[in-house]
Design a protein around this motif. Sequence first.
Motif, PDB file in Angstrom:
ATOM      1  N   ASN A  27     -94.634  21.985  36.809  1.00 22.01           N
ATOM      2  CA  ASN A  27     -94.592  21.225  35.568  1.00 22.01           C
ATOM      3  C   ASN A  27     -93.866  19.925  35.835  1.00 22.01           C
ATOM      4  N   CYS A  28     -94.553  18.809  35.645  1.00 22.43           N
ATOM      5  CA  CYS A  28     -93.929  17.505  35.878  1.00 22.43           C
ATOM      6  C   CYS A  28     -93.623  16.844  34.534  1.00 22.43           C
ATOM      7  N   HIS A  29     -92.338  16.521  34.358  1.00 24.33           N
ATOM      8  CA  HIS A  29     -91.869  15.954  33.084  1.00 24.33           C
ATOM      9  C   HIS A  29     -91.640  14.455  33.162  1.00 24.33           C
ATOM     10  N   CYS A  30     -92.225  13.781  34.151  1.00 23.02           N
ATOM     11  CA  CYS A  30     -91.974  12.338  34.292  1.00 23.02           C
ATOM     12  C   CYS A  30     -92.655  11.577  33.151  1.00 23.02           C
ATOM     13  N   ARG A  31     -92.145  10.367  32.895  1.00 17.70           N
ATOM     14  CA  ARG A  31     -92.654   9.575  31.771  1.00 17.70           C
ATOM     15  C   ARG A  31     -94.139   9.220  31.953  1.00 17.70           C
ATOM     16  N   ASP A  32     -94.543   8.940  33.200  1.00 17.48           N
ATOM     17  CA  ASP A  32     -95.946   8.590  33.418  1.00 17.48           C
ATOM     18  C   ASP A  32     -96.864   9.739  33.022  1.00 17.48           C
ATOM     19  N   PHE A  33     -96.495  10.954  33.407  1.00 20.71           N
ATOM     20  CA  PHE A  33     -97.330  12.101  33.043  1.00 20.71           C
ATOM     21  C   PHE A  33     -97.280  12.351  31.537  1.00 20.71           C
ATOM     22  N   GLN A  34     -96.120  12.099  30.936  1.00 25.14           N
ATOM     23  CA  GLN A  34     -96.043  12.260  29.479  1.00 25.14           C
ATOM     24  C   GLN A  34     -96.997  11.293  28.787  1.00 25.14           C
ATOM     25  N   LYS A  35     -96.967  10.048  29.242  1.00 23.46           N
ATOM     26  CA  LYS A  35     -97.852   9.038  28.647  1.00 23.46           C
ATOM     27  C   LYS A  35     -99.321   9.383  28.891  1.00 23.46           C
TER      28      LYS A  35
END
Length: 136
Positions: A27-35
């Motif tokens: 699970n990647c919680h980085c901002r890019d993946f969120q966006k």
Amino acid sequence: MATNFTGGCMCGAVRYECNANAIFMRNCHCRDFQKASGSPYEAAIGIPAPALKITGNVKYHDSKADSGNTLSRGFCPECGSRLFGKTTAATDLAMITAASLDDPSLYRPQMDIYISSAQPWDHMNPALPKFAKMPL
Ligand SMILES: [Zn+2]
């Protein structure tokens, strides 16, 4: 060869199959993946790139990762579903989004990464290892 994963986009224009086992599930919680995903994190499965067979037209959007490498996120240009990832850091690696699997219950997350940008309303499984950014 056995098919381990099958999946596709919401509208059905893009389908894929993978005949290898996962290299990682995280699970990647980085901002890019969120966006890119419009959700608190992206559930991603790493697989050997040669094992991924895609049918249909996929559009890729490139962005710079923290490492300076280019991360390309693939999506269906018809319905916008996020499906794939690839990085210049490891050209033999492909990533597929767990939620695009025909059977998403196959996803077994092994860790949470980039929790330094995780949202306070994003509940994480306390049993999983956590990394502020990429695992070492
Ligand atoms: Zn589609």
